[in-house]
Design a protein around this motif. Structure first.
Motif, PDB file in Angstrom:
ATOM      1  N   LEU A 195       0.846  -1.205   0.000  1.00 40.54           N
ATOM      2  CA  LEU A 195       0.000   0.000   0.000  1.00 40.54           C
ATOM      3  C   LEU A 195       0.873   1.245   0.000  1.00 40.54           C
ATOM      4  CD1 LEU A 195      -2.759   1.387   0.154  1.00 40.54           C
ATOM      5  CD2 LEU A 195      -2.667   1.188   2.632  1.00 40.54           C
ATOM      6  N   THR A 224      -5.870   1.916 -10.938  1.00 42.76           N
ATOM      7  CA  THR A 224      -4.741   2.165 -10.036  1.00 42.76           C
ATOM      8  C   THR A 224      -4.987   1.621  -8.634  1.00 42.76           C
ATOM      9  OG1 THR A 224      -5.688   4.317  -9.541  1.00 42.76           O
ATOM     10  CG2 THR A 224      -3.931   4.283 -11.176  1.00 42.76           C
ATOM     11  N   THR A 225      -6.239   1.344  -8.301  1.00 41.40           N
ATOM     12  CA  THR A 225      -6.531   0.817  -6.963  1.00 41.40           C
ATOM     13  C   THR A 225      -6.904  -0.650  -7.065  1.00 41.40           C
ATOM     14  OG1 THR A 225      -8.866   1.370  -7.070  1.00 41.40           O
ATOM     15  CG2 THR A 225      -7.391   3.078  -6.224  1.00 41.40           C
ATOM     16  N   PHE A 226      -6.989  -1.294  -5.893  1.00 39.00           N
ATOM     17  CA  PHE A 226      -7.275  -2.727  -5.854  1.00 39.00           C
ATOM     18  C   PHE A 226      -8.597  -3.053  -6.549  1.00 39.00           C
ATOM     19  CE2 PHE A 226      -9.225  -6.415  -3.785  1.00 39.00           C
ATOM     20  CZ  PHE A 226      -8.226  -7.355  -3.967  1.00 39.00           C
ATOM     21  N   ARG A 227      -9.638  -2.242  -6.225  1.00 46.48           N
ATOM     22  CA  ARG A 227     -10.945  -2.506  -6.825  1.00 46.48           C
ATOM     23  C   ARG A 227     -10.916  -2.273  -8.329  1.00 46.48           C
ATOM     24  NH1 ARG A 227     -15.565   0.621  -4.031  1.00 46.48           N
ATOM     25  NH2 ARG A 227     -13.922   2.134  -3.798  1.00 46.48           N
ATOM     26  N   THR A 250       1.535   6.318  -7.047  1.00 53.86           N
ATOM     27  CA  THR A 250       0.425   7.136  -7.572  1.00 53.86           C
ATOM     28  C   THR A 250       0.816   8.606  -7.595  1.00 53.86           C
ATOM     29  OG1 THR A 250      -1.078   5.594  -6.518  1.00 53.86           O
ATOM     30  CG2 THR A 250      -2.043   7.631  -7.311  1.00 53.86           C
ATOM     31  N   ARG A 308       2.194   1.671  -3.402  1.00 58.36           N
ATOM     32  CA  ARG A 308       1.145   2.139  -4.314  1.00 58.36           C
ATOM     33  C   ARG A 308       0.907   3.638  -4.163  1.00 58.36           C
ATOM     34  NH1 ARG A 308      -3.776  -1.643  -3.178  1.00 58.36           N
ATOM     35  NH2 ARG A 308      -4.906   0.325  -3.259  1.00 58.36           N
ATOM     36  N   ILE A 309       0.859   4.087  -2.897  1.00 60.46           N
ATOM     37  CA  ILE A 309       0.608   5.515  -2.631  1.00 60.46           C
ATOM     38  C   ILE A 309       1.715   6.361  -3.250  1.00 60.46           C
ATOM     39  CG2 ILE A 309       0.540   7.268  -0.792  1.00 60.46           C
ATOM     40  CD1 ILE A 309      -0.805   5.047   0.965  1.00 60.46           C
TER      41      ILE A 309
END
Lengths: 187, 158
Positions: free
Chosen positions: B75, B104-107, B82, B78-79
C-alpha cells in the motif's frame, strides 16, 4: 496520534512538492489513517483504497493546510473521514447484520474462537451505529484524538460530540447486551 | 448553587463525572485535559464516583478487543507510485492508457480489466447481430435491386 512540532516543517516541504518529505509523511501517518478508515468501513481492503485516495489528495491539496487553522493530524483525519462518508453514500447505508454473522467455526480451540467471536460481534455492533456516533467513538476511543480535535474532524461542537458519544456508547451497550451470552459473560 | 457547600460541589462534579463517563468511558486519559485533575481528585475521594467509573469498564474492555489489520507494505508503495505518476506532466500515453484500462486501486484492478475485455465482446456481439440481420433482409433487397437493374438493362436492350 498527536501532531508533532516537526509536522509543520514536514508539511511545508510537502507543499513545495518534496517527494522525500511526502514519503516521510506517509510513513508517519499510514498506520493511523488506515486503522481509522478500517474501523469506519469495517473492511481493510476498502480502507486501502480510501487511504490511497486520501494521500493523493494530501499531495494535490497540501497548500490548503495551514498550521494556524488545524493540527496536521486533525486535517488528515478529516480528509479520510470525508472520503469514508462519500463511500457510505455510494454504498447507500450497507451495514453488517449481527444476526447474520456465522459465529460457528468449529475448527479452532474454544477459547480462541470465543475471543474471535467477541471481536466480530463488537465490530458488527459498531457498524450498526449511526455513522456520526460511530465516527465520534472511533476518533476519541481508538484514534485517541482530543475532544476538540475530534469535534473539528466532524465539524461539530464539543458538546455535540459528547452527546454523540454518550448515545453511541448507550446503543452499543444495548446491542451487545442482546448478545451477552456470547460475550464471555455479561456486560 | 452555593459554591461553599462541599456536598453541593460534589453533586455538581458527580453529575459532570457521570457525563464524562457516559461520553468518554472509564479511562481518564480519554477525558478532556482540563477536567482530568479535578476528576482524578473526585475519584480518589468519592466511592460513588468510582462506582460510576466502574460501570463503563466492561464496555471499554470490549471496545479494546477490536483489532485492525496493519496496512501492507504494498500500500505504501502504491501511494508513492500514484503520487509520482501524478507528478509526471503530461502523463506518458502508454501509462495513461494502462491506468485507464487497468486502474490504479485494488478494486479498479478487478473491474477495469473486466470492462476492457467486455467492450470488444459486446462490440463483436452487436456487429454479429447486425450482420445476421443484414444477411436476412439487406441481402434480399440488394438481390432485388440487382435483378431490377438487370431487368432495366434487358428492357433497354430490347
Amino acid at each position: 496520534m498527536k501532531s508533532t512540532a516537526g509536522d509543520d516543517e514536514l508539511m511545508q516541504r510537502v507543499q513545495q512538492q518534496d517527494q522525500q518529505a511526502f514519503a516521510t509523511l506517509v510513513d508517519h501517518y499510514l498506520s493511523t489513517l488506515h486503522g481509522f478508515a478500517q474501523r469506519m468501513l469495517g473492511n481493510p481492503i476498502e480502507a486501502d483504497d480510501i487511504v490511497q485516495e486520501a494521500f493523493l489528495r494530501v499531495w494535490q491539496k497540501s497548500t490548503q493546510w495551514h498550521p494556524q487553522s488545524a493540527q496536521l493530524s486533525t486535517w488528515l483525519h478529516r480528509i479520510v473521514y470525508n472520503l469514508c462518508i462519500d463511500y457510505y453514500r455510494c454504498q447507500k447505508g450497507e451495514y453488517v447484520d449481527i444476526e447474520a454473522l456465522d459465529l460457528s467455526d468449529n475448527h479452532q480451540p474454544t477459547e480462541y474462537r470465543q475471543q474471535e467471536d467477541v471481536e466480530i460481534q463488537v465490530k458488527a455492533a459498531l457498524q450498526q451505529l449511526p455513522e456520526t456516533q460511530r465516527s465520534a467513538i472511533i476518533l476519541c476511543h481508538y484514534q485517541e484524538l482530543s475532544n476538540r480535535e475530534a469535534a473539528a474532524v466532524l465539524g461539530i461542537s464539543v458538546a455535540a460530540l459528547e452527546s454523540l458519544m454518550a448515545r453511541g456508547r448507550r446503543t452499543l451497550k444495548k446491542i451487545l447486551q442482546v448478545q451477552a451470552d456470547n460475550l464471555l459473560g455479561e456486560l | 448553587m452555593n459554591q461553599t457547600d462541599p456536598v453541593a460541589d460534589t453533586d455538581i462534579t458527580l453529575t459532570r463525572l457521570s457525563q464524562l463517563v457516559a461520553a468518554y468511558g472509564s479511562h481518564t486519559k480519554r477525558w478532556p485535559l482540563e477536567e482530568q485533575v479535578t476528576a482524578a481528585q473526585l475519584l480518589e475521594n468519592s466511592a460513588e464516583a468510582r462506582l460510576l467509573q466502574q460501570a463503563a469498564v466492561s464496555l471499554d474492555d470490549l471496545l479494546d478487543r477490536v483489532t485492525v489489520t496493519p496496512p501492507s507494505p504494498q500500500l505504501r508503495h502504491r501511494i508513492l507510485a500514484t503520487v509520482e505518476s501524478h507528478n509526471q506532466s503530461p502523463l506518458a500515453m502508454g501509462q495513461w492508457l494502462s491506468q485507464l484500462l487497468l486502474g490504479t486501486t485494488f478494486r479498479e484492478h478487478i473491474w477495469r480489466p473486466a470492462i476492457t475485455l467486455l467492450i470488444p465482446l459486446l462490440l463483436g456481439m452487436v456487429m454479429g447481430f447486425s450482420l445476421a440481420s443484414w444477411a436476412n433482409n439487406g441481402a434480399w433487397v440488394i438481390e432485388e435491386e440487382l435483378s431490377l437493374l438487370g431487368l432495366g438493362t434487358l428492357e433497354q436492350q430490347l
